[in-house]
Design an enzyme around this catalytic site. Structure first.
Site, PDB file in Angstrom:
ATOM      1  N   LYS A 124       0.813  -1.198   0.000  1.00  0.00           N
ATOM      2  CA  LYS A 124       0.000   0.000   0.000  1.00  0.00           C
ATOM      3  C   LYS A 124       0.861   1.269   0.000  1.00  0.00           C
ATOM      4  O   LYS A 124       0.415   2.349  -0.375  1.00  0.00           O
ATOM      5  CB  LYS A 124      -0.873   0.036   1.276  1.00  0.00           C
ATOM      6  CG  LYS A 124      -1.800  -1.130   1.420  1.00  0.00           C
ATOM      7  CD  LYS A 124      -2.417  -1.103   2.853  1.00  0.00           C
ATOM      8  CE  LYS A 124      -3.030  -2.436   3.178  1.00  0.00           C
ATOM      9  NZ  LYS A 124      -3.438  -2.532   4.601  1.00  0.00           N
ATOM     10  N   GLY A 125       2.106   1.112   0.433  1.00  0.00           N
ATOM     11  CA  GLY A 125       2.940   2.282   0.712  1.00  0.00           C
ATOM     12  C   GLY A 125       3.120   3.249  -0.446  1.00  0.00           C
ATOM     13  O   GLY A 125       3.208   4.455  -0.243  1.00  0.00           O
ATOM     14  N   GLU A 179       7.888   2.386  -6.039  1.00  0.00           N
ATOM     15  CA  GLU A 179       7.936   1.977  -4.628  1.00  0.00           C
ATOM     16  C   GLU A 179       8.072   3.200  -3.735  1.00  0.00           C
ATOM     17  O   GLU A 179       8.656   4.206  -4.128  1.00  0.00           O
ATOM     18  CB  GLU A 179       9.148   1.062  -4.386  1.00  0.00           C
ATOM     19  CG  GLU A 179       8.830  -0.412  -4.372  1.00  0.00           C
ATOM     20  CD  GLU A 179       8.055  -0.860  -3.123  1.00  0.00           C
ATOM     21  OE1 GLU A 179       7.394  -0.036  -2.471  1.00  0.00           O
ATOM     22  OE2 GLU A 179       8.139  -2.059  -2.818  1.00  0.00           O
ATOM     23  N   ASP A 180       7.555   3.091  -2.537  1.00  0.00           N
ATOM     24  CA  ASP A 180       7.762   4.172  -1.571  1.00  0.00           C
ATOM     25  C   ASP A 180       9.177   4.118  -0.994  1.00  0.00           C
ATOM     26  O   ASP A 180       9.829   5.141  -0.846  1.00  0.00           O
ATOM     27  CB  ASP A 180       6.714   4.138  -0.448  1.00  0.00           C
ATOM     28  CG  ASP A 180       6.575   2.769   0.191  1.00  0.00           C
ATOM     29  OD1 ASP A 180       6.971   1.774  -0.438  1.00  0.00           O
ATOM     30  OD2 ASP A 180       6.075   2.685   1.322  1.00  0.00           O
ATOM     31  N   ASP A 211      14.548  -0.769   1.188  1.00  0.00           N
ATOM     32  CA  ASP A 211      15.269  -0.893   2.454  1.00  0.00           C
ATOM     33  C   ASP A 211      16.307  -2.012   2.283  1.00  0.00           C
ATOM     34  O   ASP A 211      17.378  -1.784   1.724  1.00  0.00           O
ATOM     35  CB  ASP A 211      14.224  -1.185   3.547  1.00  0.00           C
ATOM     36  CG  ASP A 211      14.797  -1.161   4.952  1.00  0.00           C
ATOM     37  OD1 ASP A 211      16.020  -1.219   5.107  1.00  0.00           O
ATOM     38  OD2 ASP A 211      14.019  -1.099   5.914  1.00  0.00           O
ATOM     39  N   LYS A 234      16.940   3.601   1.460  1.00  0.00           N
ATOM     40  CA  LYS A 234      17.719   3.421   2.700  1.00  0.00           C
ATOM     41  C   LYS A 234      18.953   2.608   2.314  1.00  0.00           C
ATOM     42  O   LYS A 234      19.106   1.439   2.685  1.00  0.00           O
ATOM     43  CB  LYS A 234      16.849   2.665   3.700  1.00  0.00           C
ATOM     44  CG  LYS A 234      16.934   3.158   5.108  1.00  0.00           C
ATOM     45  CD  LYS A 234      16.165   2.258   6.031  1.00  0.00           C
ATOM     46  CE  LYS A 234      14.932   2.898   6.587  1.00  0.00           C
ATOM     47  NZ  LYS A 234      14.287   2.040   7.616  1.00  0.00           N
ATOM     48  N   PHE A 283      13.637   4.244  11.186  1.00  0.00           N
ATOM     49  CA  PHE A 283      12.292   3.777  10.830  1.00  0.00           C
ATOM     50  C   PHE A 283      11.410   4.986  10.536  1.00  0.00           C
ATOM     51  O   PHE A 283      11.161   5.808  11.408  1.00  0.00           O
ATOM     52  CB  PHE A 283      11.687   2.928  11.949  1.00  0.00           C
ATOM     53  CG  PHE A 283      10.399   2.286  11.521  1.00  0.00           C
ATOM     54  CD1 PHE A 283      10.417   1.141  10.746  1.00  0.00           C
ATOM     55  CD2 PHE A 283       9.176   2.865  11.840  1.00  0.00           C
ATOM     56  CE1 PHE A 283       9.229   0.568  10.304  1.00  0.00           C
ATOM     57  CE2 PHE A 283       7.990   2.291  11.404  1.00  0.00           C
ATOM     58  CZ  PHE A 283       8.017   1.136  10.643  1.00  0.00           C
ATOM     59  N   VAL A 284      10.980   5.095   9.275  1.00  0.00           N
ATOM     60  CA  VAL A 284      10.254   6.288   8.847  1.00  0.00           C
ATOM     61  C   VAL A 284       8.779   5.997   8.592  1.00  0.00           C
ATOM     62  O   VAL A 284       8.400   4.881   8.233  1.00  0.00           O
ATOM     63  CB  VAL A 284      10.885   6.924   7.585  1.00  0.00           C
ATOM     64  CG1 VAL A 284      12.191   7.609   7.920  1.00  0.00           C
ATOM     65  CG2 VAL A 284      11.085   5.898   6.469  1.00  0.00           C
ATOM     66  N   ASP A 344       3.668   3.404   6.812  1.00  0.00           N
ATOM     67  CA  ASP A 344       2.901   3.212   8.050  1.00  0.00           C
ATOM     68  C   ASP A 344       3.735   2.663   9.186  1.00  0.00           C
ATOM     69  O   ASP A 344       4.830   2.136   8.984  1.00  0.00           O
ATOM     70  CB  ASP A 344       1.758   2.226   7.795  1.00  0.00           C
ATOM     71  CG  ASP A 344       2.264   0.782   7.665  1.00  0.00           C
ATOM     72  OD1 ASP A 344       3.175   0.554   6.833  1.00  0.00           O
ATOM     73  OD2 ASP A 344       1.784  -0.094   8.399  1.00  0.00           O
ATOM     74  N   ARG A 397       0.025   6.781   7.468  1.00  0.00           N
ATOM     75  CA  ARG A 397       0.220   6.861   6.013  1.00  0.00           C
ATOM     76  C   ARG A 397      -0.217   8.210   5.460  1.00  0.00           C
ATOM     77  O   ARG A 397       0.286   8.657   4.437  1.00  0.00           O
ATOM     78  CB  ARG A 397      -0.601   5.765   5.304  1.00  0.00           C
ATOM     79  CG  ARG A 397      -0.128   4.345   5.573  1.00  0.00           C
ATOM     80  CD  ARG A 397      -0.827   3.398   4.599  1.00  0.00           C
ATOM     81  NE  ARG A 397      -0.787   2.006   5.016  1.00  0.00           N
ATOM     82  CZ  ARG A 397       0.212   1.157   4.767  1.00  0.00           C
ATOM     83  NH1 ARG A 397       1.268   1.563   4.103  1.00  0.00           N
ATOM     84  NH2 ARG A 397       0.147  -0.095   5.178  1.00  0.00           N
TER      85      ARG A 397
HETATM   86  C1  PRP Z   1       7.509  -1.779   2.549  1.00  0.00           C
HETATM   87  C2  PRP Z   1       7.778  -0.943   1.320  1.00  0.00           C
HETATM   88  C3  PRP Z   1       8.490  -1.893   0.408  1.00  0.00           C
HETATM   89  C4  PRP Z   1       9.260  -2.786   1.363  1.00  0.00           C
HETATM   90  C5  PRP Z   1      10.692  -2.360   1.372  1.00  0.00           C
HETATM   91  O1  PRP Z   1       6.330  -2.490   2.358  1.00  0.00           O
HETATM   92  O2  PRP Z   1       6.601  -0.464   0.735  1.00  0.00           O
HETATM   93  O3  PRP Z   1       7.606  -2.662  -0.373  1.00  0.00           O
HETATM   94  O4  PRP Z   1       8.654  -2.625   2.652  1.00  0.00           O
HETATM   95  O5  PRP Z   1      11.465  -3.138   2.250  1.00  0.00           O
HETATM   96  P1  PRP Z   1      12.669  -4.086   1.798  1.00  0.00           P
HETATM   97  O6  PRP Z   1      13.491  -3.355   0.807  1.00  0.00           O
HETATM   98  O7  PRP Z   1      13.412  -4.312   3.099  1.00  0.00           O
HETATM   99  O8  PRP Z   1      12.097  -5.351   1.271  1.00  0.00           O
HETATM  100  P2  PRP Z   1       5.450  -3.185   3.523  1.00  0.00           P
HETATM  101  O9  PRP Z   1       5.703  -4.665   3.511  1.00  0.00           O
HETATM  102  O10 PRP Z   1       5.678  -2.472   4.830  1.00  0.00           O
HETATM  103  O11 PRP Z   1       3.949  -3.007   3.033  1.00  0.00           O
HETATM  104  P3  PRP Z   1       3.047  -1.676   2.817  1.00  0.00           P
HETATM  105  O12 PRP Z   1       3.621  -0.956   1.622  1.00  0.00           O
HETATM  106  O13 PRP Z   1       1.676  -2.203   2.531  1.00  0.00           O
HETATM  107  O14 PRP Z   1       3.111  -0.854   4.080  1.00  0.00           O
END
Ligand code: PRP
Length: 179
Positions: free
Chosen positions: A42-43, A98-99, A102, A130, A151-152, A158, A164
């Protein structure tokens, strides 16, 4: 909500200004093409909507929903597809939106999953990178901001499904999250 924020890392104005630049750059790079932008729910939903409004070429949008973090602040490394794309990307110029990148594990899984569908090209655009936390090598073609390993929350991101809807990227007060 605001009282839970320890610091504002990137203001709403800075985010919007950077998105205008990204929109221009991506529009120029894909001039004459009709890319399909793939938002990762969803991000990335908020970023996707602002990014396409900053672009002046025809685009299509599609969404995937994946989950890697669950309710935790740390990745499990296990990625699940909760919703797949509506349409085929075979022969299409696909751009993943992507948001945040990481560890890179989510994008590694997504790119491996999408490349076998034989798009004409596959690139990645992430608002936040990141970089120092990367565990797998993922080339990110368009980056909004490189951020430190904190952690942002906000602007789509979220903690426990809230925050969000903040317009900025912030850091939560430590007492607000349980590890
Ligand atoms: C977050 C973000 C990326 C992922 C990045 O999604 O949107 O998809 O984590 O992390 P990584 O590089 O360590 O894999 P999340 O699983 O929190 O779902 P959301 O977008 O629905 O909040």
């Amino acid at each position: 909500m605001l009282e839970d924020v320890r610091e504002v890392l990137i203001t709403s104005e800075a985010i919007q200004a950077r998105i205008v630049e990204l929109g221009r750059q991506i529009s120029a790079d894909y001039a004459g093409k009709r890319p399909v932008l793939i938002g990762v729910l969803k991000g990335a939903a908020m970023f996707m909507m602002d990014l396409i409004r900053a672009m002046d070429i025809p685009v299509e949008v599609d969404f995937m929903a994946v989950s890697s973090y669950g309710a935790s602040t740390h990745t499990s490394g296990v990625v699940r597809i909760l919703k797949d794309l509506d349409a085929s990307i075979e022969g299409r110029h696909a751009l993943i939106v992507e948001d945040i990148v990481d560890t890179g594990l989510t994008l590694k899984y997504i790119t491996e999953n999408l490349i076998v569908r034989q798009p004409a090209s596959l690139r990645i655009c992430a608002l936040l990178d990141k970089a120092e936390n990367r565990r797998v090598n993922i080339p990110v073609d368009y980056v909004g901001f490189v951020i430190p390993n904190k952690f942002v929350i906000g602007y789509g991101l979220d903690y426990g499904e809230i925050y969000r809807n903040l317009g900025f990227i912030g850091v939560l007060k430590p007492e607000k999250y349980e590890e």
